[in-house]
Design an enzyme around this catalytic site. Structure first.
Site, PDB file in Angstrom:
ATOM      1  N   ASP A  48     -34.412  17.846 -15.788  1.00 34.43           N
ATOM      2  CA  ASP A  48     -33.621  16.858 -15.053  1.00 34.43           C
ATOM      3  C   ASP A  48     -32.161  17.295 -15.008  1.00 34.43           C
ATOM      4  O   ASP A  48     -31.534  17.520 -16.045  1.00 34.43           O
ATOM      5  CB  ASP A  48     -33.739  15.497 -15.752  1.00 34.43           C
ATOM      6  CG  ASP A  48     -32.972  14.405 -15.017  1.00 34.43           C
ATOM      7  OD1 ASP A  48     -33.587  13.727 -14.174  1.00 34.43           O
ATOM      8  OD2 ASP A  48     -31.766  14.244 -15.277  1.00 34.43           O
ATOM      9  N   TYR A  53     -23.510  16.798 -12.848  1.00 35.20           N
ATOM     10  CA  TYR A  53     -23.480  17.514 -14.129  1.00 35.20           C
ATOM     11  C   TYR A  53     -22.803  18.877 -13.997  1.00 35.20           C
ATOM     12  O   TYR A  53     -22.389  19.461 -15.001  1.00 35.20           O
ATOM     13  CB  TYR A  53     -24.897  17.732 -14.669  1.00 35.20           C
ATOM     14  CG  TYR A  53     -25.700  16.484 -14.918  1.00 35.20           C
ATOM     15  CD1 TYR A  53     -25.123  15.217 -14.877  1.00 35.20           C
ATOM     16  CD2 TYR A  53     -27.063  16.565 -15.192  1.00 35.20           C
ATOM     17  CE1 TYR A  53     -25.884  14.082 -15.090  1.00 35.20           C
ATOM     18  CE2 TYR A  53     -27.825  15.429 -15.419  1.00 35.20           C
ATOM     19  CZ  TYR A  53     -27.235  14.189 -15.359  1.00 35.20           C
ATOM     20  OH  TYR A  53     -27.998  13.076 -15.569  1.00 35.20           O
ATOM     21  N   LYS A  78     -29.832  14.892  -8.459  1.00 30.59           N
ATOM     22  CA  LYS A  78     -29.335  13.583  -8.023  1.00 30.59           C
ATOM     23  C   LYS A  78     -28.145  13.707  -7.081  1.00 30.59           C
ATOM     24  O   LYS A  78     -27.281  14.579  -7.255  1.00 30.59           O
ATOM     25  CB  LYS A  78     -28.931  12.739  -9.244  1.00 30.59           C
ATOM     26  CG  LYS A  78     -30.008  12.635 -10.304  1.00 30.59           C
ATOM     27  CD  LYS A  78     -29.534  11.861 -11.523  1.00 30.59           C
ATOM     28  CE  LYS A  78     -30.498  12.030 -12.675  1.00 30.59           C
ATOM     29  NZ  LYS A  78     -30.369  13.353 -13.341  1.00 30.59           N
ATOM     30  N   HIS A 111     -27.754   8.765  -7.664  1.00 33.62           N
ATOM     31  CA  HIS A 111     -27.369   8.730  -9.072  1.00 33.62           C
ATOM     32  C   HIS A 111     -26.955   7.333  -9.541  1.00 33.62           C
ATOM     33  O   HIS A 111     -27.173   6.983 -10.712  1.00 33.62           O
ATOM     34  CB  HIS A 111     -26.235   9.726  -9.325  1.00 33.62           C
ATOM     35  CG  HIS A 111     -26.199  10.238 -10.719  1.00 33.62           C
ATOM     36  ND1 HIS A 111     -25.708  11.478 -11.057  1.00 33.62           N
ATOM     37  CD2 HIS A 111     -26.600   9.694 -11.895  1.00 33.62           C
ATOM     38  CE1 HIS A 111     -25.806  11.660 -12.366  1.00 33.62           C
ATOM     39  NE2 HIS A 111     -26.332  10.591 -12.894  1.00 33.62           N
ATOM     40  N   GLN A 171     -34.260   5.760 -12.625  1.00 30.35           N
ATOM     41  CA  GLN A 171     -33.874   6.355 -13.906  1.00 30.35           C
ATOM     42  C   GLN A 171     -32.766   5.487 -14.522  1.00 30.35           C
ATOM     43  O   GLN A 171     -31.699   5.338 -13.936  1.00 30.35           O
ATOM     44  CB  GLN A 171     -33.391   7.787 -13.683  1.00 30.35           C
ATOM     45  CG  GLN A 171     -33.207   8.582 -14.961  1.00 30.35           C
ATOM     46  CD  GLN A 171     -32.813  10.019 -14.689  1.00 30.35           C
ATOM     47  OE1 GLN A 171     -31.711  10.441 -15.021  1.00 30.35           O
ATOM     48  NE2 GLN A 171     -33.712  10.779 -14.060  1.00 30.35           N
ATOM     49  N   VAL A 242     -29.462  21.000 -27.336  1.00 35.46           N
ATOM     50  CA  VAL A 242     -29.088  22.393 -27.099  1.00 35.46           C
ATOM     51  C   VAL A 242     -29.496  23.288 -28.267  1.00 35.46           C
ATOM     52  O   VAL A 242     -29.696  24.489 -28.097  1.00 35.46           O
ATOM     53  CB  VAL A 242     -27.567  22.540 -26.841  1.00 35.46           C
ATOM     54  CG1 VAL A 242     -27.186  21.865 -25.533  1.00 35.46           C
ATOM     55  CG2 VAL A 242     -26.746  21.957 -27.984  1.00 35.46           C
ATOM     56  N   ASN A 250     -38.107  17.808 -30.228  1.00 35.14           N
ATOM     57  CA  ASN A 250     -38.162  16.766 -29.199  1.00 35.14           C
ATOM     58  C   ASN A 250     -39.384  16.891 -28.297  1.00 35.14           C
ATOM     59  O   ASN A 250     -39.785  15.921 -27.654  1.00 35.14           O
ATOM     60  CB  ASN A 250     -36.892  16.806 -28.342  1.00 35.14           C
ATOM     61  CG  ASN A 250     -35.669  16.315 -29.081  1.00 35.14           C
ATOM     62  OD1 ASN A 250     -35.763  15.819 -30.204  1.00 35.14           O
ATOM     63  ND2 ASN A 250     -34.511  16.447 -28.467  1.00 35.14           N
TER      64      ASN A 250
END
Length: 273
Positions: A48, A53, A78, A111, A171, A242, A250
């Site tokens: 995503d 971003y 988005k 968004h 979202q 990261v 995760n």
């Protein structure tokens, strides 16, 4: 079946991997490239991103270099919240596709219903016009599904009442203690998939003692419990990480929280303290 191989169905029949990998706040360049590459190596097949971003180029490069067929990875991007209107939507979509370096996008979202500098402002007319372009983007063969993000019930009703294509997804911010129940139920009743961003409350839940105690009982990390909770609420989580070990953890959420623990989490509030 591993959760990494499980899918949900968007309106229109498009399959979307049930667990995503978010890239919000991961800067363009090697940081984003490495994070997405590691997520793909860990088995993630749903990435995503967003124009806002600023990391679409790195996302696209990591996906292209992963040695996977294009159809094996589901990519969401988005339309910036500030870009409203038919022409703006098309212009931004084309810019996103150029930066991603891809022929086809899987999911494209508005968004937010308002510019971030005007949260809560009424942009109903502009969103309806924007949605007209989104419908065309979803029908032209270059994007498999279109939807929205951060839309309230009233925002969604305006689209449903004035559009011809139902948003495939909404979202929203979603985590233990912040489940936006009325909005989530409305989406589910309408067949709109709910995706949950910030399932770890942007990190603020990580020191919560109640959630930590449940995680210890299962022998898993606190983030794993948070992600599993969202999954069991039939919401699609989009965790971000990261660090290689956190990325791996995760994605390793193939356990089940008991009904009692789910109910306990449902009753928690103020988990961000």
């Amino acid at each position: 079946m591993s959760i990494l191989n499980d899918t949900m169905i968007l309106a229109g029949g498009v399959k979307i991997p049930r667990l995503g990998f978010g890239t919000w706040q991961i800067p363009e360049g090697e940081a984003c490239y490495d994070a997405v590459s590691r997520a793909l190596e860990a088995g993630s097949r749903h990435i995503d991103t967003a124009r806002a971003y600023g990391n679409e180029k790195s996302v696209g490069r990591a996906v292209r270099n992963a040695g996977l067929a294009p159809e094996e990875v589901f990519i969401t991007s988005k339309l910036p919240a500030e870009e409203k209107g038919y022409d703006a939507a098309w212009r931004c979509f084309e810019a996103t596709m150029e930066d991603l370096g891809m022929e086809t996008l899987d999911l494209y979202l508005i968004h937010a219903p308002w510019p971030w500098s005007e949260v809560g402002a009424d942009y109903t007319r502009e969103n309806i016009e924007t949605w007209r372009a989104m419908e065309e983007i979803g029908q032209n063969g270059r994007c498999r599904a279109v939807g929205v993000s951060n839309f309230s019930v009233s925002d969604l009703k305006a689209i449903l009442d004035n559009g011809t294509v139902k948003p495939a997804a909404n979202q929203i911010r979603y985590f233990i203690g912040h489940t936006q129940e009325a909005l989530t139920q409305f989406c589910m009743d309408e067949g709109i998939l709910v995706e949950g961003y910030s399932p770890l409350a942007t990190g603020r839940i990580l020191k919560n003692p109640e959630v930590a105690a449940i995680a210890a009982k299962y022998g898993v990390s606190l983030p794993q419990v948070c992600i599993r909770y969202v999954l069991q609420k039939n919401v699609l989580p989009l965790p971000k990480a990261v660090h290689p070990e956190y990325i791996r953890q995760n994605a390793a959420v193939d356990f089940t929280l008991s009904d009692e623990d789910m109910a306990y989490f449902d009753g928690l509030t103020d988990t961000e303290r």
